[in-house]
Write a protein that holds these residues in place. Sequence first.
Motif, PDB file in Angstrom:
ATOM      1  N   ASP A   5      37.430  48.358  50.296  1.00  0.00           N
ATOM      2  CA  ASP A   5      36.346  47.377  50.411  1.00  0.00           C
ATOM      3  C   ASP A   5      36.363  46.282  49.365  1.00  0.00           C
ATOM      4  O   ASP A   5      35.349  45.600  49.169  1.00  0.00           O
ATOM      5  CB  ASP A   5      34.974  48.076  50.349  1.00  0.00           C
ATOM      6  CG  ASP A   5      34.465  48.387  51.738  1.00  0.00           C
ATOM      7  OD1 ASP A   5      35.064  47.886  52.706  1.00  0.00           O
ATOM      8  OD2 ASP A   5      33.468  49.132  51.844  1.00  0.00           O
ATOM      9  N   CYS A   6      37.469  46.113  48.708  1.00  0.00           N
ATOM     10  CA  CYS A   6      37.552  45.096  47.659  1.00  0.00           C
ATOM     11  C   CYS A   6      38.741  44.180  47.955  1.00  0.00           C
ATOM     12  O   CYS A   6      39.838  44.658  48.264  1.00  0.00           O
ATOM     13  CB  CYS A   6      37.730  45.796  46.314  1.00  0.00           C
ATOM     14  SG  CYS A   6      37.904  44.671  44.931  1.00  0.00           S
ATOM     15  N   ASP A   7      38.507  42.868  47.908  1.00  0.00           N
ATOM     16  CA  ASP A   7      39.568  41.896  48.168  1.00  0.00           C
ATOM     17  C   ASP A   7      40.742  42.158  47.227  1.00  0.00           C
ATOM     18  O   ASP A   7      40.556  42.261  46.017  1.00  0.00           O
ATOM     19  CB  ASP A   7      39.018  40.480  47.937  1.00  0.00           C
ATOM     20  CG  ASP A   7      39.963  39.399  48.435  1.00  0.00           C
ATOM     21  OD1 ASP A   7      41.195  39.613  48.396  1.00  0.00           O
ATOM     22  OD2 ASP A   7      39.477  38.341  48.865  1.00  0.00           O
ATOM     23  N   MET A  62      42.032  46.624  37.712  1.00  0.00           N
ATOM     24  CA  MET A  62      41.749  45.195  37.691  1.00  0.00           C
ATOM     25  C   MET A  62      40.316  44.754  37.998  1.00  0.00           C
ATOM     26  O   MET A  62      39.758  43.995  37.235  1.00  0.00           O
ATOM     27  CB  MET A  62      42.726  44.467  38.623  1.00  0.00           C
ATOM     28  CG  MET A  62      44.154  44.472  38.158  1.00  0.00           C
ATOM     29  SD  MET A  62      44.425  43.334  36.799  1.00  0.00           S
ATOM     30  CE  MET A  62      44.289  41.760  37.653  1.00  0.00           C
ATOM     31  N   PRO A  63      39.707  45.197  39.120  1.00  0.00           N
ATOM     32  CA  PRO A  63      38.444  44.584  39.505  1.00  0.00           C
ATOM     33  C   PRO A  63      37.406  44.672  38.391  1.00  0.00           C
ATOM     34  O   PRO A  63      37.219  45.704  37.787  1.00  0.00           O
ATOM     35  CB  PRO A  63      38.002  45.405  40.714  1.00  0.00           C
ATOM     36  CG  PRO A  63      39.227  46.013  41.218  1.00  0.00           C
ATOM     37  CD  PRO A  63      40.092  46.250  40.035  1.00  0.00           C
ATOM     38  N   ARG A  64      36.759  43.550  38.181  1.00  0.00           N
ATOM     39  CA  ARG A  64      35.780  43.503  37.106  1.00  0.00           C
ATOM     40  C   ARG A  64      34.370  43.558  37.649  1.00  0.00           C
ATOM     41  O   ARG A  64      34.141  43.618  38.841  1.00  0.00           O
ATOM     42  CB  ARG A  64      35.994  42.224  36.291  1.00  0.00           C
ATOM     43  CG  ARG A  64      37.247  42.310  35.440  1.00  0.00           C
ATOM     44  CD  ARG A  64      37.375  41.098  34.588  1.00  0.00           C
ATOM     45  NE  ARG A  64      37.770  39.944  35.380  1.00  0.00           N
ATOM     46  CZ  ARG A  64      37.692  38.706  34.927  1.00  0.00           C
ATOM     47  NH1 ARG A  64      37.204  38.460  33.744  1.00  0.00           N
ATOM     48  NH2 ARG A  64      38.100  37.712  35.683  1.00  0.00           N
ATOM     49  N   ALA A  94      32.893  43.821  41.286  1.00  0.00           N
ATOM     50  CA  ALA A  94      33.171  42.649  42.113  1.00  0.00           C
ATOM     51  C   ALA A  94      34.013  43.060  43.320  1.00  0.00           C
ATOM     52  O   ALA A  94      34.894  43.905  43.201  1.00  0.00           O
ATOM     53  CB  ALA A  94      33.902  41.593  41.296  1.00  0.00           C
ATOM     54  N   ALA A  95      33.715  42.466  44.471  1.00  0.00           N
ATOM     55  CA  ALA A  95      34.461  42.811  45.685  1.00  0.00           C
ATOM     56  C   ALA A  95      35.254  41.636  46.228  1.00  0.00           C
ATOM     57  O   ALA A  95      36.123  41.802  47.076  1.00  0.00           O
ATOM     58  CB  ALA A  95      33.512  43.330  46.756  1.00  0.00           C
ATOM     59  N   LYS A 113      29.372  42.422  46.691  1.00  0.00           N
ATOM     60  CA  LYS A 113      28.949  42.185  48.066  1.00  0.00           C
ATOM     61  C   LYS A 113      27.484  41.745  48.132  1.00  0.00           C
ATOM     62  O   LYS A 113      27.149  40.758  48.773  1.00  0.00           O
ATOM     63  CB  LYS A 113      29.140  43.488  48.850  1.00  0.00           C
ATOM     64  CG  LYS A 113      29.439  43.288  50.314  1.00  0.00           C
ATOM     65  CD  LYS A 113      29.305  44.580  51.083  1.00  0.00           C
ATOM     66  CE  LYS A 113      30.502  45.486  50.967  1.00  0.00           C
ATOM     67  NZ  LYS A 113      30.356  46.736  51.747  1.00  0.00           N
ATOM     68  N   GLU A 114      26.632  42.471  47.439  1.00  0.00           N
ATOM     69  CA  GLU A 114      25.193  42.199  47.492  1.00  0.00           C
ATOM     70  C   GLU A 114      24.866  40.802  46.969  1.00  0.00           C
ATOM     71  O   GLU A 114      24.101  40.057  47.586  1.00  0.00           O
ATOM     72  CB  GLU A 114      24.416  43.252  46.692  1.00  0.00           C
ATOM     73  CG  GLU A 114      24.413  44.642  47.309  1.00  0.00           C
ATOM     74  CD  GLU A 114      25.710  45.419  47.050  1.00  0.00           C
ATOM     75  OE1 GLU A 114      26.625  44.883  46.370  1.00  0.00           O
ATOM     76  OE2 GLU A 114      25.815  46.567  47.520  1.00  0.00           O
TER      77      GLU A 114
END
Lengths: 110, 322
Positions: free
Chosen positions: A82-84, B13-15, B25-26, B38-39
Amino acid sequence: MGMAYGHNHAWESVFSFPIGGLELLCDSVKIHNVNVEPQDGAKKLDMKDLLTWVRGNLIKERPEMFMKGDTVRPGILVLVNDCDWELSGQLTTTLEDKDVVVFISTLHGG
Amino acid sequence: MEEEAHAKPKKAMPRQCCVCNQRRAALKRPKTLDQICKECFYEVFEEEIHQDIVENQLFKPGERIAIGASGGKDSTVLAYVLSELNRRHNYGLDLFLLSVDEGITGYRDDSLETVKRNEIQYGLPLKVVSYKDLYGWTMDEIVKMIGLKNNCTFCGVFRRQALDRGAAMLKVDKVATGHNADDIAETVLLNILRGDIARLSRCTAITTGIYSPNAYRGFAREFIKDLERIRPRAILDIIKSGEDFRISTSTKMPEQGTCERCGYISSQKWCKACVLLEGLNRGLPKLGIGRSRGLNTDRNKDVKEISVAKSIESKQCGTLDF
């Protein structure tokens, strides 16, 4: 949905092609539960390996609709859990057991 | 603890989301390059649309608005956002869903089902207009008559007009159609490439939507997606360049008038749909397709027979203007 468990060092992923008709390239099957081995004795599986595997094993026709060069065609969104994938390093994103990878084509249909 | 360590490990990686600083963060917004969850994305997206609606005074209280609904992602998002904002900010709008059934076996069925779900989910009355009812021909029948080549011309022209006819039946004041930034950038680019200045300015005018099927659309789309990869803002920049395009006042622009046959807007004597329909009904389906042959010569003859008034024919028929 039944999940087949992978043997040692096999990474199991669920693929899905929910919108945009990409499933037409793989016998119209939208969701694929797959086990993929890392390549050449490597310990980890990354998205680059996975795309190579998808191209060789899932895509039945017109691979150019799915890939361009060594990555997906521009306009195809890739989500890992669900994450780019832009946020996780795109081709270098490492995959874990039970990860869910989604491909969404934004090129056709609105 | 044991279990937590075993839980799905977060990717390195995702912050954190740069808006709420709480959730992961998505996505990365191409517009701002912000990493956002997303929200928070829903929140800023809906708020920006609200601001655009207010600043451009798109609606007035009490207006009836049809939402062009294809069952695809763009129009589904549009139906959701408009019904949500209408409720949240008390726009006072009467909203309707308007769908076109082209009569293509096995093609529309799925998407019409989606539209019916939208009808229930958002509580919006649905009106479906069909090519068969409006024109007397389904797309299947048209394809049987003219073959697979060129049928996009019929479908595109008929669909755009079907939306307007459906809107008239619903007695709505406005039609809202959902397009994403890619669509609009592509249209700007194509109108520049075609040198179609009249439509270049119209295609970015905020309340106007155009539909223009074309073979090289696909190339333009691929080109802008390539550009986006190099520079994520490229798509929005192209739209901006279309908005900023100014035409010298001495340039003669084709006028938008009405079709003499059906009253629909047209920059020519007959609207494109009437020309195409005439061809179908007379068994000359090539009428209205392609360049100067067929349509122009044939129709100019008709026009001369009907009247010798000034010709408003200003462009080649192949340009598909409405």
